[in-house]
Design a protein around this motif. Structure first.
Motif, short mmCIF file in Angstrom:
data_model
loop_
_atom_site.label_atom_id
_atom_site.label_comp_id
_atom_site.label_asym_id
_atom_site.label_seq_id
_atom_site.Cartn_x
_atom_site.Cartn_y
_atom_site.Cartn_z
N ASN A 184 0.82 -1.22 0.00
CA ASN A 184 0.00 0.00 0.00
C ASN A 184 0.85 1.26 0.00
O ASN A 184 0.39 2.31 -0.45
CB ASN A 184 -0.95 0.02 1.19
CG ASN A 184 -2.12 -0.91 1.00
OD1 ASN A 184 -2.49 -1.23 -0.12
ND2 ASN A 184 -2.69 -1.38 2.10
N ASN A 185 2.06 1.20 0.54
CA ASN A 185 2.91 2.39 0.67
C ASN A 185 4.14 2.38 -0.21
O ASN A 185 4.88 3.35 -0.24
CB ASN A 185 3.35 2.55 2.13
CG ASN A 185 2.18 2.79 3.04
OD1 ASN A 185 1.22 3.45 2.67
ND2 ASN A 185 2.23 2.24 4.23
N HIS A 232 4.65 2.64 -3.36
CA HIS A 232 4.71 3.68 -4.40
C HIS A 232 5.28 4.98 -3.85
O HIS A 232 6.01 5.69 -4.54
CB HIS A 232 3.32 3.91 -5.00
CG HIS A 232 2.36 4.57 -4.07
ND1 HIS A 232 1.76 3.91 -3.01
CD2 HIS A 232 1.91 5.84 -4.03
CE1 HIS A 232 0.97 4.75 -2.37
NE2 HIS A 232 1.05 5.92 -2.95
N GLN A 233 4.99 5.28 -2.58
CA GLN A 233 5.53 6.49 -1.97
C GLN A 233 7.04 6.41 -1.85
O GLN A 233 7.75 7.38 -2.15
CB GLN A 233 4.89 6.72 -0.59
CG GLN A 233 3.42 7.03 -0.66
CD GLN A 233 2.77 7.02 0.71
OE1 GLN A 233 3.21 6.34 1.62
NE2 GLN A 233 1.71 7.80 0.85
N HIS A 268 -0.67 -3.08 -8.59
CA HIS A 268 -1.21 -1.95 -7.85
C HIS A 268 -0.12 -0.90 -7.61
O HIS A 268 -0.35 0.30 -7.80
CB HIS A 268 -1.78 -2.48 -6.52
CG HIS A 268 -2.26 -1.44 -5.58
ND1 HIS A 268 -3.43 -0.75 -5.75
CD2 HIS A 268 -1.71 -0.97 -4.43
CE1 HIS A 268 -3.59 0.09 -4.75
NE2 HIS A 268 -2.56 -0.02 -3.94
N VAL A 269 1.08 -1.33 -7.20
CA VAL A 269 2.20 -0.41 -6.97
C VAL A 269 2.54 0.33 -8.26
O VAL A 269 2.70 1.55 -8.27
CB VAL A 269 3.44 -1.16 -6.43
CG1 VAL A 269 4.66 -0.26 -6.42
CG2 VAL A 269 3.17 -1.72 -5.05
N ARG A 280 0.73 0.99 -10.87
CA ARG A 280 -0.31 1.97 -11.20
C ARG A 280 -0.22 3.20 -10.30
O ARG A 280 -0.36 4.32 -10.77
CB ARG A 280 -1.69 1.35 -11.07
CG ARG A 280 -2.05 0.46 -12.21
CD ARG A 280 -3.46 -0.03 -12.07
NE ARG A 280 -3.87 -0.71 -13.28
CZ ARG A 280 -5.03 -1.29 -13.43
NH1 ARG A 280 -5.91 -1.27 -12.46
NH2 ARG A 280 -5.33 -1.90 -14.56
N LYS A 281 0.01 2.99 -9.02
CA LYS A 281 0.06 4.12 -8.09
C LYS A 281 1.29 5.00 -8.33
O LYS A 281 1.21 6.21 -8.18
CB LYS A 281 0.01 3.64 -6.64
CG LYS A 281 -1.38 3.15 -6.25
CD LYS A 281 -1.44 2.73 -4.82
CE LYS A 281 -1.85 3.90 -3.97
NZ LYS A 281 -2.12 3.52 -2.57
N THR A 333 0.18 8.66 -9.07
CA THR A 333 0.37 9.63 -7.99
C THR A 333 1.44 10.64 -8.30
O THR A 333 1.50 11.69 -7.69
CB THR A 333 0.74 8.93 -6.66
OG1 THR A 333 1.94 8.19 -6.86
CG2 THR A 333 -0.36 8.06 -6.16
#
Length: 135
Positions: free
Chosen positions: A80-81, A83-84, A121-122, A124-125, A129
């Motif tokens: 979930n994190n 990509h940041q 998912h990563v 895409r984000k 983002t």
């Protein structure tokens, strides 16, 4: 590595970033120290994977990598994190291009497997983002 081909002067730095999903199993294998590699992952599977990737990269650089230097990095986060971490690392290192691994694997018969939906998912984000990466 093919996209980094070109003239040897000026040279190019490739930041090879291993994306490791932070799970409970990985958390218990973390080692902490001072310096540039403050966190290390001692999980044998992860260590073997990182060595294999680095050997492949070094092999490419030896064959056709004049003017290319490789620096190994680590993105260690939950899916979930992650990509940041990737976006922050890219901004801090002022990279020109981010190449993400494809989330599917090619099977022996040539078909693509379903792959890892978390890394899809990563990917895409990262693209969505931070539009600077997708332009």
């Amino acid at each position: 590595m093919e996209i980094s081909r070109g003239i040897a002067d000026p040279s190019m730095m490739v930041f090879l970033t291993n994306m490791i999903e932070l799970t409970d199993r990985i958390t218990v294998t973390l080692g902490h120290s001072d310096g540039a590699e403050a966190v290390t992952v001692t999980d044998p599977t992860v260590m073997d994977m990182r060595k294999e990737i680095m050997r492949a990269m070094e092999g490419n650089v030896e064959v056709d990598g004049e003017g290319i230097s490789v620096r190994r990095m680590l993105a260690l986060a939950t899916l979930n994190n992650m990509h940041q971490d990737i976006c922050i690392m890219a901004e801090e290192l002022m990279v020109s291009i981010v190449v993400l691994p494809f989330h599917k694997d090619q099977e022996m018969d040539g078909r693509l497997s379903i792959g890892h939906s978390g890394f899809r998912h990563v990917n895409r984000k990262v693209k969505l983002t931070n539009t600077a990466f997708s332009e």
